[in-house]
Design a protein around this motif. Structure first.
Motif, short mmCIF file in Angstrom:
data_model
loop_
_atom_site.label_atom_id
_atom_site.label_comp_id
_atom_site.label_asym_id
_atom_site.label_seq_id
_atom_site.Cartn_x
_atom_site.Cartn_y
_atom_site.Cartn_z
N ARG A 125 0.82 -1.21 0.00
CA ARG A 125 0.00 0.00 0.00
C ARG A 125 0.85 1.26 0.00
N CYS A 126 2.18 1.08 -0.12
CA CYS A 126 3.03 2.28 -0.26
C CYS A 126 3.17 2.67 -1.72
N GLY A 127 2.89 1.73 -2.64
CA GLY A 127 2.96 2.02 -4.07
C GLY A 127 4.33 1.85 -4.69
N LYS A 128 5.31 1.42 -3.94
CA LYS A 128 6.68 1.35 -4.47
C LYS A 128 7.22 -0.06 -4.65
N SER A 129 6.44 -1.07 -4.35
CA SER A 129 6.92 -2.44 -4.51
C SER A 129 7.22 -2.75 -5.97
N THR A 130 8.23 -3.57 -6.20
CA THR A 130 8.56 -3.98 -7.56
C THR A 130 7.80 -5.26 -7.94
N ILE A 131 7.05 -5.81 -7.00
CA ILE A 131 6.30 -7.04 -7.29
C ILE A 131 4.81 -6.83 -6.98
N LYS A 132 4.30 -5.63 -7.28
CA LYS A 132 2.89 -5.34 -7.01
C LYS A 132 2.01 -6.40 -7.64
N PRO A 133 0.95 -6.76 -6.99
CA PRO A 133 0.37 -6.10 -5.84
C PRO A 133 0.98 -6.51 -4.51
N TYR A 134 2.00 -7.35 -4.55
CA TYR A 134 2.56 -7.85 -3.30
C TYR A 134 3.64 -6.90 -2.76
N CYS A 135 3.82 -6.95 -1.49
CA CYS A 135 4.84 -6.15 -0.80
C CYS A 135 6.20 -6.83 -0.96
N ASP A 136 7.22 -6.04 -1.25
CA ASP A 136 8.58 -6.60 -1.31
C ASP A 136 9.49 -6.01 -0.23
N GLY A 137 8.91 -5.27 0.69
CA GLY A 137 9.70 -4.70 1.78
C GLY A 137 10.20 -3.29 1.51
N THR A 138 9.96 -2.78 0.32
CA THR A 138 10.45 -1.44 -0.03
C THR A 138 9.88 -0.37 0.89
N HIS A 139 8.72 -0.61 1.47
CA HIS A 139 8.13 0.39 2.36
C HIS A 139 9.09 0.78 3.49
N LYS A 140 9.89 -0.17 3.93
CA LYS A 140 10.86 0.13 5.00
C LYS A 140 11.96 1.05 4.48
N VAL A 141 12.42 0.77 3.26
CA VAL A 141 13.51 1.54 2.66
C VAL A 141 13.11 3.00 2.46
N ILE A 142 11.86 3.21 2.02
CA ILE A 142 11.41 4.58 1.72
C ILE A 142 10.82 5.29 2.92
N GLY A 143 10.71 4.59 4.04
CA GLY A 143 10.17 5.22 5.24
C GLY A 143 8.68 5.49 5.17
N PHE A 144 7.96 4.59 4.52
CA PHE A 144 6.50 4.74 4.40
C PHE A 144 5.86 4.81 5.78
N VAL A 145 5.02 5.80 5.95
CA VAL A 145 4.34 5.99 7.24
C VAL A 145 2.84 6.09 7.00
N THR A 146 2.09 5.29 7.73
CA THR A 146 0.63 5.35 7.63
C THR A 146 0.10 6.41 8.60
N GLU A 147 -1.07 6.87 8.31
CA GLU A 147 -1.71 7.84 9.19
C GLU A 147 -2.14 7.13 10.46
N PRO A 148 -2.04 7.81 11.59
CA PRO A 148 -2.57 7.20 12.82
C PRO A 148 -4.07 7.01 12.71
N GLU A 149 -4.56 5.92 13.31
CA GLU A 149 -5.99 5.67 13.27
C GLU A 149 -6.75 6.68 14.10
N GLU A 150 -7.89 7.09 13.56
CA GLU A 150 -8.73 8.01 14.30
C GLU A 150 -9.56 7.20 15.28
N PRO A 151 -9.83 7.75 16.46
CA PRO A 151 -10.66 7.02 17.42
C PRO A 151 -12.07 6.82 16.87
#
Ligand code: FES
Length: 74
Positions: A45-71
């Motif tokens: 869901r970061c959009g940067k994986s090289t094997i979309k739609p699956y995650c390849d771990g790139t989110h860690k490299v680019i520092g992908f941060v999700t929004e905090p959940e709203e109560p």
């Protein structure tokens, strides 16, 4: 007696992928099933994986941060 299937569960992993567990078929835009080698799959869901739609771990490299959940509202 038929076995009960476990429900599909999708976990929005903080700062990472969507983890999909359970009996679900993942298909491409043409409707053809995509290869799935594991019972639990991680969808990018970061959009940067090289094997979309699956995650390849790139989110860690680019520092992908999700929004905090709203109560939840009452
Ligand atoms: S969420 Fe892992 S590579 Fe995009």
């Amino acid at each position: 007696m038929p076995e009960r299937e476990e429900p599909v569960r999708i976990v929005a992993y903080p700062n990472g992928p969507l983890l999909v567990r359970g009996p679900v078929e993942i298909v491409g835009p043409d409707g053809a099933p995509l290869p799935r080698r594991r019972r639990t799959v991680a969808l990018c869901r970061c959009g940067k994986s090289t094997i979309k739609p699956y995650c390849d771990g790139t989110h860690k490299v680019i520092g992908f941060v999700t929004e905090p959940e709203e109560p939840a509202e009452d």
